[in-house]
Write an enzyme that holds these catalytic residues in place. Structure first.
Site, PDB file in Angstrom:
ATOM      1  N   ARG A  41     -13.321  29.976 -66.304  1.00  0.00           N
ATOM      2  CA  ARG A  41     -13.405  30.208 -64.856  1.00  0.00           C
ATOM      3  C   ARG A  41     -12.436  31.292 -64.396  1.00  0.00           C
ATOM      4  NH1 ARG A  41     -14.041  23.899 -62.868  1.00  0.00           N
ATOM      5  NH2 ARG A  41     -16.301  23.823 -63.042  1.00  0.00           N
ATOM      6  N   LYS A 198     -29.528   8.273 -66.151  1.00  0.00           N
ATOM      7  CA  LYS A 198     -30.121   7.464 -65.082  1.00  0.00           C
ATOM      8  C   LYS A 198     -31.094   8.232 -64.187  1.00  0.00           C
ATOM      9  CE  LYS A 198     -26.318   4.174 -64.589  1.00  0.00           C
ATOM     10  NZ  LYS A 198     -25.325   3.585 -63.637  1.00  0.00           N
ATOM     11  N   GLY A 351     -22.673  20.097 -67.107  1.00  0.00           N
ATOM     12  CA  GLY A 351     -21.695  20.070 -68.196  1.00  0.00           C
ATOM     13  C   GLY A 351     -22.268  19.825 -69.574  1.00  0.00           C
ATOM     14  N   GLY A 374     -22.197  20.138 -59.620  1.00  0.00           N
ATOM     15  CA  GLY A 374     -22.745  19.479 -58.437  1.00  0.00           C
ATOM     16  C   GLY A 374     -23.559  20.410 -57.572  1.00  0.00           C
TER      17      GLY A 374
END
Length: 397
Positions: A41, A198, A351, A374
């Protein structure tokens, strides 16, 4: 999506002698001693900073690091290791400034790093009083932190409201371009891979994509729930039986558009979840009650690979099996290589996806690797990210 770009501001000559505030994403992993363990980053932030310095701007750069408590700075919250590493990459000293909200001194052609912005009281809630103070620090605000684009905070949204000029840095602009290419104006067929443990965590993504994609490949625990929806036995595999009706609705929505959710025809099973568990390939219709499905089978993998190679656009979020275990990595490996070999434009994020890309060495074959976890997921859900929203407003008036 029309936003003002920092490159255009520089091309106009306006940045010379001006104060430029760059919101970067420098939230890098550190060990217990505070040493940076992975600096991607920081390296990714360098082009934007160099653009500003070369244009003769007085440059301020800030970021969050970790999860500090507002108003309660601790030594482990400090961006000092980041400033040191950035200085090494730039080949110059990068002074670190604390308590900077009420004013910063930096000369044109120079750079300072502003200490962890999430320590400032009001940052996370985007307090208007803080936002106005931040805006007074600069002539140009540059948002170059896609990983924070889904948050409306002081340094990601509020400052953009009030700064004289608000624009997208090269990293953020590249994300906007890739997202537009993959989702707003995709070359067909558009294939999405959505995998994970999930359905509940990605149900809204599946529902949003079902309205747009030509094929929706599901993997991991999500695929197990879809197998249940298709009437197959999944043994003791991870799944969410309570969401079977939702999975059926996604399948139906795709079918109504002439699209499909490919259900695995073969799987790789084990009796226990372990790296040394014995792997057994079997037909999806032959799963025993005590089986755990830990990967898609080779037949399914090859069928999906063929679809990916014929795709026009690929969106990838999540490995399709437990690729960390050698016996259960084949499905993810085959899919990764198919994406690498496909002529499709591909965009990947998340990720675990990035870990799979690194493991199979296909970084250069993926069209665009998204830096925001996100934020990337919210884009897939069809949400408008706050950072995009405010930059669009400032651009169009």
């Amino acid at each position: 999506m029309k936003v003002l770009r920092f490159a255009d501001v520089i091309a106009s000559g306006f940045a010379n002698q001006k104060r430029v505030f760059i919101r970067a994403d420098l939230n890098v992993p550190q060990d217990d001693a505070g040493k940076i363990t992975e600096d991607t980053r920081i390296r990714a932030s360098v082009p934007c900073i160099q653009m500003a310095l070369q244009a003769g701007a007085a440059v301020m750069v800030t970021s969050h690091l970790g999860r500090p408590t507002e108003g309660a700075f601790k030594p482990e919250d400090s961006l000092a290791p980041v400033a040191k590493r950035l200085g090494e990459l730039l080949g110059r000293d990068v002074p670190l400034v604390a308590h900077w909200v009420d004013g910063v001194t930096v000369a044109p052609g120079q750079i300072v790093m502003l200490e962890n912005c999430r320590v400032n009281v009001g940052e996370k809630k985007n307090d208007p009083a803080l936002a106005r103070k931040l805006a007074l620090l600069c002539d140009i605000f540059v948002h170059d932190a896609f990983g924070t684009a889904h948050r409306a905070e002081g340094t990601t949204y509020g400052i953009a409201q009030y700064a004289p000029i608000a624009c997208a840095g090269p990293l953020l602009a590249a994300e906007i371009d890739a997202i537009n290419k993959a989702l707003a104006q995709p070359k067909r067929p558009l294939v999405a891979i959505v995998a994970g443990s999930k359905v509940s965590s990605k149900l809204t993504i599946l529902q949003a994509l079902a309205k747009n994609v030509d094929q929706l490949i599901v993997g991991g625990g999500i695929a197990n729930t879809f197998m249940l929806a298709a009437g197959l036995n999944i043994g003791k595999s991870l799944a969410e039986p309570g969401l079977v009706e939702d999975a059926k609705a996604v399948i139906a929505a795709m079918k109504a558009r002439g699209a499909e959710v490919p259900i695995p025809t073969d799987v790789v099973t084990a009796k226990t979840f372990a790296a040394d568990a014995v792997a057994t390939i079997k037909a999806a219709s032959d799963v025993a009650d005590d089986d755990l499905i830990l990967d898609i089978g080779p037949e399914t993998a090859q069928r999906l690979a063929a679809q990916l190679k014929a795709a026009g656009t690929i969106v990838w979020n999540g490995p399709v099996g437990v690729f960390e275990f050698a016996a259960f990595e084949n499905g993810t490996k085959v899919i990764a290589n198919a994406i690498a070999e496909s002529s499709a434009f591909s965009i990947a994020g998340g990720g675990d996806t990035l870990a799979a890309i690194a493991k199979y060495g296909i970084e250069k074959q993926v069209g665009y690797i998204s830096t925001g976890g996100g934020a990337f997921l919210e884009v897939l859900e069809g949400k408008t990210l706050p950072a995009f929203e405010i930059l669009q407003k400032r651009t169009t008036g």
